[in-house]
Design a protein around this motif. Sequence first.
Motif, PDB file in Angstrom:
ATOM      1  N   LEU A  27      29.245  49.767  46.545  1.00 15.39           N
ATOM      2  CA  LEU A  27      29.323  51.181  46.919  1.00 15.39           C
ATOM      3  C   LEU A  27      29.164  51.353  48.428  1.00 15.39           C
ATOM      4  O   LEU A  27      29.758  52.254  49.028  1.00 15.39           O
ATOM      5  N   GLY A  28      28.361  50.485  49.039  1.00 15.33           N
ATOM      6  CA  GLY A  28      28.163  50.554  50.476  1.00 15.33           C
ATOM      7  C   GLY A  28      29.422  50.292  51.269  1.00 15.33           C
ATOM      8  O   GLY A  28      29.505  50.645  52.456  1.00 15.33           O
ATOM      9  N   GLU A  29      30.423  49.691  50.659  1.00 20.89           N
ATOM     10  CA  GLU A  29      31.680  49.411  51.338  1.00 20.89           C
ATOM     11  C   GLU A  29      32.640  50.594  51.284  1.00 20.89           C
ATOM     12  O   GLU A  29      33.719  50.552  51.873  1.00 20.89           O
ATOM     13  N   TYR A  30      32.246  51.630  50.567  1.00 16.68           N
ATOM     14  CA  TYR A  30      33.109  52.804  50.408  1.00 16.68           C
ATOM     15  C   TYR A  30      32.359  54.061  50.843  1.00 16.68           C
ATOM     16  O   TYR A  30      31.876  54.834  50.010  1.00 16.68           O
ATOM     17  N   PRO A  31      32.222  54.291  52.151  1.00 12.61           N
ATOM     18  CA  PRO A  31      31.466  55.459  52.623  1.00 12.61           C
ATOM     19  C   PRO A  31      32.033  56.790  52.144  1.00 12.61           C
ATOM     20  O   PRO A  31      31.309  57.781  52.050  1.00 12.61           O
ATOM     21  N   ASP A  32      33.331  56.832  51.834  1.00 12.28           N
ATOM     22  CA  ASP A  32      33.953  58.069  51.351  1.00 12.28           C
ATOM     23  C   ASP A  32      34.050  58.125  49.837  1.00 12.28           C
ATOM     24  O   ASP A  32      34.661  59.028  49.270  1.00 12.28           O
ATOM     25  N   GLY A  33      33.449  57.129  49.171  1.00 13.38           N
ATOM     26  CA  GLY A  33      33.457  57.115  47.717  1.00 13.38           C
ATOM     27  C   GLY A  33      34.548  56.232  47.142  1.00 13.38           C
ATOM     28  O   GLY A  33      35.516  55.885  47.822  1.00 13.38           O
ATOM     29  N   VAL A  34      34.396  55.866  45.876  1.00 12.09           N
ATOM     30  CA  VAL A  34      35.344  54.984  45.201  1.00 12.09           C
ATOM     31  C   VAL A  34      35.433  55.384  43.735  1.00 12.09           C
ATOM     32  O   VAL A  34      34.460  55.846  43.139  1.00 12.09           O
ATOM     33  N   GLY A  35      36.614  55.217  43.152  1.00 10.80           N
ATOM     34  CA  GLY A  35      36.803  55.534  41.747  1.00 10.80           C
ATOM     35  C   GLY A  35      36.189  54.491  40.836  1.00 10.80           C
ATOM     36  O   GLY A  35      35.972  53.346  41.225  1.00 10.80           O
ATOM     37  N   LEU A  36      35.915  54.881  39.605  1.00  7.61           N
ATOM     38  CA  LEU A  36      35.274  53.988  38.636  1.00  7.61           C
ATOM     39  C   LEU A  36      36.101  52.736  38.376  1.00  7.61           C
ATOM     40  O   LEU A  36      35.571  51.618  38.377  1.00  7.61           O
ATOM     41  N   SER A  37      37.395  52.893  38.174  1.00  8.49           N
ATOM     42  CA  SER A  37      38.245  51.742  37.852  1.00  8.49           C
ATOM     43  C   SER A  37      38.285  50.728  38.992  1.00  8.49           C
ATOM     44  O   SER A  37      38.183  49.519  38.773  1.00  8.49           O
ATOM     45  N   GLU A  38      38.406  51.236  40.229  1.00  6.24           N
ATOM     46  CA  GLU A  38      38.434  50.353  41.385  1.00  6.24           C
ATOM     47  C   GLU A  38      37.110  49.616  41.549  1.00  6.24           C
ATOM     48  O   GLU A  38      37.075  48.415  41.837  1.00  6.24           O
ATOM     49  N   LEU A  39      36.018  50.328  41.338  1.00  8.48           N
ATOM     50  CA  LEU A  39      34.698  49.706  41.471  1.00  8.48           C
ATOM     51  C   LEU A  39      34.498  48.642  40.393  1.00  8.48           C
ATOM     52  O   LEU A  39      33.967  47.555  40.682  1.00  8.48           O
ATOM     53  N   ALA A  40      34.927  48.937  39.179  1.00 10.22           N
ATOM     54  CA  ALA A  40      34.806  47.959  38.097  1.00 10.22           C
ATOM     55  C   ALA A  40      35.638  46.714  38.402  1.00 10.22           C
ATOM     56  O   ALA A  40      35.203  45.581  38.155  1.00 10.22           O
ATOM     57  N   ARG A  41      36.846  46.916  38.944  1.00 11.64           N
ATOM     58  CA  ARG A  41      37.702  45.776  39.295  1.00 11.64           C
ATOM     59  C   ARG A  41      37.057  44.914  40.367  1.00 11.64           C
ATOM     60  O   ARG A  41      37.038  43.693  40.264  1.00 11.64           O
ATOM     61  N   ARG A  42      36.506  45.551  41.400  1.00 18.62           N
ATOM     62  CA  ARG A  42      35.857  44.805  42.478  1.00 18.62           C
ATOM     63  C   ARG A  42      34.629  44.052  41.976  1.00 18.62           C
ATOM     64  O   ARG A  42      34.348  42.926  42.410  1.00 18.62           O
ATOM     65  N   ALA A  43      33.880  44.695  41.087  1.00 15.20           N
ATOM     66  CA  ALA A  43      32.659  44.068  40.581  1.00 15.20           C
ATOM     67  C   ALA A  43      32.951  42.972  39.571  1.00 15.20           C
ATOM     68  O   ALA A  43      32.150  42.050  39.394  1.00 15.20           O
ATOM     69  N   GLY A  44      34.112  43.090  38.915  1.00 14.05           N
ATOM     70  CA  GLY A  44      34.445  42.109  37.887  1.00 14.05           C
ATOM     71  C   GLY A  44      33.790  42.400  36.554  1.00 14.05           C
ATOM     72  O   GLY A  44      33.637  41.506  35.715  1.00 14.05           O
ATOM     73  N   TYR A  45      33.410  43.667  36.337  1.00 10.61           N
ATOM     74  CA  TYR A  45      32.761  44.074  35.094  1.00 10.61           C
ATOM     75  C   TYR A  45      33.686  45.007  34.318  1.00 10.61           C
ATOM     76  O   TYR A  45      34.556  45.674  34.909  1.00 10.61           O
ATOM     77  N   PRO A  46      33.496  45.125  33.006  1.00 15.67           N
ATOM     78  CA  PRO A  46      34.249  46.120  32.245  1.00 15.67           C
ATOM     79  C   PRO A  46      33.948  47.534  32.756  1.00 15.67           C
ATOM     80  O   PRO A  46      32.850  47.785  33.275  1.00 15.67           O
ATOM     81  N   VAL A  47      34.913  48.413  32.594  1.00 15.89           N
ATOM     82  CA  VAL A  47      34.712  49.797  33.048  1.00 15.89           C
ATOM     83  C   VAL A  47      33.498  50.415  32.361  1.00 15.89           C
ATOM     84  O   VAL A  47      32.713  51.138  32.991  1.00 15.89           O
ATOM     85  N   SER A  48      33.324  50.136  31.072  1.00 22.36           N
ATOM     86  CA  SER A  48      32.196  50.715  30.331  1.00 22.36           C
ATOM     87  C   SER A  48      30.859  50.242  30.908  1.00 22.36           C
ATOM     88  O   SER A  48      29.911  51.031  31.036  1.00 22.36           O
ATOM     89  N   THR A  49      30.782  48.968  31.257  1.00 21.93           N
ATOM     90  CA  THR A  49      29.545  48.430  31.843  1.00 21.93           C
ATOM     91  C   THR A  49      29.281  49.056  33.207  1.00 21.93           C
ATOM     92  O   THR A  49      28.154  49.452  33.520  1.00 21.93           O
ATOM     93  N   THR A  50      30.334  49.160  34.021  1.00 22.52           N
ATOM     94  CA  THR A  50      30.194  49.751  35.355  1.00 22.52           C
ATOM     95  C   THR A  50      29.757  51.204  35.258  1.00 22.52           C
ATOM     96  O   THR A  50      28.896  51.659  36.023  1.00 22.52           O
ATOM     97  N   HIS A  51      30.333  51.928  34.318  1.00 19.35           N
ATOM     98  CA  HIS A  51      29.971  53.333  34.126  1.00 19.35           C
ATOM     99  C   HIS A  51      28.507  53.459  33.711  1.00 19.35           C
ATOM    100  O   HIS A  51      27.783  54.351  34.194  1.00 19.35           O
ATOM    101  N   ARG A  52      28.046  52.574  32.842  1.00 20.21           N
ATOM    102  CA  ARG A  52      26.655  52.598  32.401  1.00 20.21           C
ATOM    103  C   ARG A  52      25.701  52.285  33.560  1.00 20.21           C
ATOM    104  O   ARG A  52      24.664  52.935  33.730  1.00 20.21           O
ATOM    105  N   LEU A  53      26.073  51.304  34.372  1.00 21.74           N
ATOM    106  CA  LEU A  53      25.255  50.951  35.529  1.00 21.74           C
ATOM    107  C   LEU A  53      25.185  52.108  36.524  1.00 21.74           C
ATOM    108  O   LEU A  53      24.127  52.426  37.065  1.00 21.74           O
TER     109      LEU A  53
END
Length: 258
Positions: A27-53
């Motif tokens: 999240l620190g790499e996106y000062p203007d914010g990032v979408g859930l799908s993009e963040l999940a892809r970068r993290a390498g986690y399922p969207v559901s897991t990323t959303h829960r986190l």
Amino acid sequence: MELRPGDVKGWCVADMVGKALRVLSLLGEYPDGVGLSELARRAGYPVSTTHRLLGSLQEQGFARSDPASKRYALGLRLFELGQRVSHARGFAGVALPVLRALTEQTGEPTLMAVLDGHQQVYVHSVQGPRQIQIRGEPGRRGPLHCTAMGKCLVAFAPDREALVETLELAGLAPRTITSRAEFAREIATVRSQGYAIADEEHEPGIRAVGVPVLGPDGHAIAALSTAAPAYRMSVAELEAFVPALREAARELGAVLPR
């Protein structure tokens, strides 16, 4: 090696903590914010897991989301913690020299705060030479409706009208404004004159004058105040500090991050 239930549970907790920290770092790499799908892809986690986190991080104030854009960004809780570390280690940010110069002019403490939801977060405090001081410890939160900086943050907030209508107007001192109509008039006055007075409204015996630090869009990115005991400083004497406060606010408006 035999695994016990407690061992498995501990590893699972540690794994989730590690995942949450990775999401936080990204999240620190996106000062203007990032979408859930993009963040999940970068993290390498399922969207559901990323959303829960993200949900857990938001509950604790470490992340925030914009309902309109549906993008996630870092929350002010991280800023609060960072300010505590910065204050403890004596790091001087870009704001401190300006605040120190202002205190030299007024002889009274200078405080700085930013808006976070329905509260303000104190980010800097410079003490004056007097024996009795008004303090605003960095990282601590305070009310908006009964403080000079809080009124400025409301008056120049992009969602000013919503704040005026929804803020809790708790009676913290005998002179606190608790009437919704009176508070709306007070905020209109602050917006018109460009500064706010808190005359023993937060705590008995304490007065303060505050001004907003405005960004290019005219919205407050922070607020400054000079505070003093009521026995030492009249409202008129505090108002005499407004030109110096405004000059400091203009200087900070040019250097503070948006």
